[in-house]
Write an enzyme that holds these catalytic residues in place. Structure first.
Site, PDB file in Angstrom:
ATOM      1  N   TYR A  90      14.666 -40.048  14.909  1.00 44.67           N
ATOM      2  CA  TYR A  90      16.625 -39.776  14.487  1.00 44.67           C
ATOM      3  C   TYR A  90      17.379 -40.385  13.397  1.00 44.67           C
ATOM      4  CZ  TYR A  90      21.061 -39.111  16.039  1.00 44.67           C
ATOM      5  OH  TYR A  90      22.324 -39.174  15.978  1.00 44.67           O
TER       6      TYR A  90
ATOM      7  N   GLU B 140      24.140 -36.847   9.955  1.00 44.26           N
ATOM      8  CA  GLU B 140      22.803 -36.834  10.866  1.00 44.26           C
ATOM      9  C   GLU B 140      21.246 -36.320  10.727  1.00 44.26           C
ATOM     10  OE1 GLU B 140      22.596 -36.668  16.126  1.00 44.26           O
ATOM     11  OE2 GLU B 140      22.240 -34.766  15.471  1.00 44.26           O
TER      12      GLU B 140
END
Ligand code: GDP
Ligand code: MN
Length: 380
Positions: free
Chosen positions: A101, A190
Site C-alpha cells: 500500500y 493512493e
C-alpha cells in the site's frame, strides 16, 4: 473531484508509474471485445467512485473473452453502496506475489503532505492502522524541500522491504507519486494494492485519485474527466445552474447564504431532531433568479417535506432577499411549508416585507433555533 480508477491510472501512466494495459467497456459485448484485444486472462473491474469494490463483487477475473463477457454481464448494473456500475475497466490480469500500500495525502494538522506505506496492502488501510499500526509507515514531506531520496529509504526500510530490485522500483514509484500529487494538485493519490509480481515487477493495481476542485481551472484535461452521470440528478441540475448543492438523506430542504452558515444550519436541524435533505448555498446574492434556481433544485428532491431558508444579512441585505423570495414564489408554486429566518443587515425590513405579503405556507421566525424547530415540526 474524485477520479475513476481508470482515470487515475491514466495520470499514473503519464507520471511514469507502471500500470497494466486495459480498456474501457460500457457493455458486455464491449468487455468481450476488450478482452480479445488485450489477449489472455483479464480482470473485469467496476468503475464507481467508491472503494471496496472487490468485496462487493465488482472485481472479477476472467480467463477468456467469453468469461469476460459473462462477468461483465454480472457486474454492469450492480449497485455498490448507491453507485450503479455503468462502466467497466477491462485490464490484463496480473499475477500477484505480494500486495503493498502506498499513498500521498494531506495531513491538515501538520500542514504537510503525508506519505504512507505498508507491506500489508490489498486490505482496508484503516484496518492495518488499527490492528498493526507499527506496520504502517507515516512520513511527512516538507513542501518546500519536496520529495527526497531519504523519504523513499525511510518508507522502504521502515516497512521492511528487503529485495534490492523491489526497493529501487518502490523508491521510484514513491517519488513519482509525490510528483503526481503536486503536479495535478491532488488531495489524495493512493495505490492499494501496489503489487509485486512473481517476476519481481512492482506496479499499481488500483488507483484512488482526488484532485482539488479549486485547482481544476489549471488542469483542463483533468476537469474534462468529470462524469456528470455519476452525480445524483439534483446535483447535476444544480451544477448546470451554478448552485452549490449537495444532496443528503433527510426531509428538511435547506437554503442559506454562505457555506459556513449552511453548515451550521445542518447542525441545528440535527440538534432539534430533524434531518436535512440537502446542503444548498445561495452564495452572496439573494436575487429572485438565484432563489428560484435554488428552490427548483431543492423541491426537485421528492424526500423534501419542508424548507428552511436561513439568511444572515451581511453584504447581502435581508430586504433584498425577502423580495427575492416573494418574486420566486410568484414564479413557481411550492406546496411545502417554508420557514424563513432573517437576521443581520435590514432584517427588520425584510421580515416586514414578508409579513405584509404573507404568502400562504410561509413562516418567519426571529432566531435560527426557533426556525429550525418550526421547519422540523412542519416536515412531519
Ligand atoms: P477495490 O476492492 O475497490 O480496492 O479494488 P482493487 O482494484 O484494489 O481490487 C481488489 C482486489 O482484487 C485486489 O486487492 C486484488 O487482490 C484483486 N485483483 C485486482 N486486479 C487483479 C489482477 O489483475 N490479478 C489478480 N490476481 N487479482 C487482482
Ligand atoms: Mn483497492
Amino acid at each position: 473531484m474524485d477520479l475513476y480508477e481508470y482515470q487515475g491510472k491514466e495520470l499514473f501512466r503519464r507520471s511514469g508509474i507502471t500500470v497494466s494495459d486495459g480498456k474501457l467497456a460500457t457493455s458486455a459485448a464491449e468487455a468481450r471485445a476488450a478482452a480479445e484485444e488485450l489477449g489472455g486472462p483479464v480482470v473485469v473491474k467496476a468503475q464507481v467512485l467508491t472503494g471496496g469494490r472487490g468485496k462487493a463483487g465488482g472485481i472479477k477475473l476472467a480467463a477468456d473473452p467469453a468469461e469476460a463477457e459473462a462477468r461483465a454481464e454480472e457486474i454492469l448494473g450492480l449497485d455498490i453502496r448507491g453507485h450503479v456500475v455503468r462502466k467497466l475497466w477491462i485490464e490484463k490480469a496480473s499475477d500477484i506475489a505480494r500486495e503493498y500500500y502506498l499513498s500521498v495525502t494531506f495531513d491538515r494538522g501538520a500542514k504537510q503532505p503525508l506519505l504512507m506505506f505498508t507491506t500489508q496492502g490489498g486490505v482496508d488501510i484503516e484496518e492495518v492502522a488499527a490492528s498493526s499500526p507499527d506496520a504502517l509507515i507515516r512520513l511527512h514531506v516538507d513542501p518546500f524541500e519536496g520529495f527526497q531520496p531519504w523519504h523513499a529509504r525511510a518508507l522502504i526500510y521502515g516497512a521492511g522491504v528487503e529485495e534490492p530490485d523491489e526497493q529501487k522500483q518502490i523508491a521510484a514509484i514513491a517519488a513519482r507519486l509525490y510528483e503526481a500529487f503536486v503536479e495535478f494538485d491532488a488531495m489524495l493519490c493512493e495505490i492499494n494494492p501496489l503489487i509485486v509480481t512473481p517476476e519481481g515487477e512492482v506496479k499499481a493495481l488500483d488507483s484512488k485519485f482526488t484532485v482539488d476542485d479549486n485547482a481544476l481551472f489549471r488542469h483542463a484535461d483533468v476537469a474534462e474527466m468529470r462524469d456528470l452521470d455519476a452525480y445524483p440528478p439534483e446535483e447535476r441540475a444544480a451544477r448546470e445552474k451554478g448552485v452549490t448543492y449537495v444532496k443528503l438523506d433527510g426531509e428538511v430542504g435547506i437554503l442559506g447564504n454562505g457555506a459556513g452558515l449552511v453548515m451550521s444550519t445542518l447542525d441545528v436541524i440535527a440538534l432539534v431532531g430533524g434531518r436535512p435533505a440537502n446542503f444548498c448555498d445561495l452564495g452572496g446574492g439573494g436575487d429572485a433568479h438565484g432563489v428560484v434556481d435554488a428552490l427548483e433544485i431543492i423541491t426537485g428532491d421528492p424526500q423534501v417535506t419542508s424548507i428552511f431558508f436561513n439568511i444572515f444579512g451581511g453584504i447581502t441585505r435581508c430586504d433584498e432577499v425577502a423580495r427575492g423570495i416573494l418574486q420566486a414564489l410568484e414564479q413557481m408554486t411550492i406546496g411545502h411549508p417554508i420557514v424563513v429566518r432573517l437576521d443581520g443587515t435590514n432584517a427588520e425590513e425584510g421580515r416586514r416585507i414578508l409579513a405584509e405579503a404573507s404568502p400562504p405556507n410561509l413562516y418567519t421566525e426571529p432566531t435560527m433555533l426557533d426556525a429550525a424547530r418550526r421547519a422540523v415540526e412542519l416536515a412531519q
